[in-house]
Design a protein around this motif. Structure first.
Motif, mmCIF file in Angstrom:
data_model
loop_
_atom_site.group_PDB
_atom_site.id
_atom_site.type_symbol
_atom_site.label_atom_id
_atom_site.label_comp_id
_atom_site.label_asym_id
_atom_site.label_seq_id
_atom_site.Cartn_x
_atom_site.Cartn_y
_atom_site.Cartn_z
ATOM 1 N N GLY A 152 0.855 -1.250 -0.154
ATOM 2 C CA GLY A 152 0.012 0.101 -0.154
ATOM 3 C C GLY A 152 0.847 1.311 -0.039
ATOM 4 O O GLY A 152 1.825 1.285 0.571
ATOM 5 N N GLY A 153 0.168 2.300 -0.508
ATOM 6 C CA GLY A 153 1.062 3.672 -0.400
ATOM 7 C C GLY A 153 2.009 3.890 -1.350
ATOM 8 O O GLY A 153 2.319 3.053 -2.119
ATOM 9 N N GLY A 154 2.976 4.873 -1.374
ATOM 10 C CA GLY A 154 4.074 5.206 -2.158
ATOM 11 C C GLY A 154 5.132 4.722 -1.606
ATOM 12 O O GLY A 154 5.494 4.460 -0.333
ATOM 13 N N PHE A 155 6.654 4.977 -2.003
ATOM 14 C CA PHE A 155 7.629 4.593 -1.571
ATOM 15 C C PHE A 155 7.977 5.346 -0.221
ATOM 16 O O PHE A 155 8.525 4.726 0.661
ATOM 17 N N LYS A 156 7.698 6.662 -0.003
ATOM 18 C CA LYS A 156 7.978 7.187 1.242
ATOM 19 C C LYS A 156 6.862 6.679 2.278
ATOM 20 O O LYS A 156 7.632 6.911 3.548
ATOM 21 N N GLY A 157 5.959 6.546 2.033
ATOM 22 C CA GLY A 157 4.877 6.122 3.383
ATOM 23 C C GLY A 157 5.320 4.657 3.600
ATOM 24 O O GLY A 157 5.341 4.424 4.744
#
Length: 128
Positions: free
Chosen positions: A67-72
């Motif tokens: 889930g989410g992007g790489f930063k999250g």
């Protein structure tokens, strides 16, 4: 010590962290950390709790994140690692808490409202 598992969350990302004794291997979703997160700044975000306490080469980490992007995802992993380290030794709590690594960041994307193109943005208004 057998495997310790914790969960870290951030935005839409959920990370399950499995920490065990080892040599400092970090595997994220079956791939090496440097392969999964090629950016050095994001890699730093993930390993920083281990560096702060000075146990970077003492534990192996196996992480499942989705889930989410790489930063999250990186921040979810960071929370999971911090929680696992506190489970090992309560003395690690104060330096991690000082950096706010044990706090679940609850900020998530605001939902889109009906009659609007985004959560708060309105269509262009003309009086004529």
């Amino acid at each position: 010590m057998d495997t310790i598992n914790t969960i870290g969350r951030r935005k839409a990302s959920v990370a399950r962290v499995y920490l065990s004794n080892g040599t400092g291997n970090i595997v994220v979703n079956g791939r090496d950390l440097k392969e999964y997160f090629p950016q050095p700044a994001i890699q730093f975000k993930v390993v920083h709790p281990l560096e702060i306490i000075g146990v970077l080469k003492e534990y192996d980490l196996k992480v499942n994140v989705k889930g989410g992007g790489f930063k999250g995802q990186a921040e979810a992993i960071r929370l999971g690692i911090s929680r696992a380290l506190v489970k090992i030794n309560e003395d690690f709590k104060s330096p991690l808490k000082e950096l706010k690594y044990l706090t679940r960041d609850a900020r998530v994307v605001e939902r889109k409202k009906y009659g609007k193109p985004k959560a708060r943005k309105s269509f262009q208004f003309s009086k004529r």
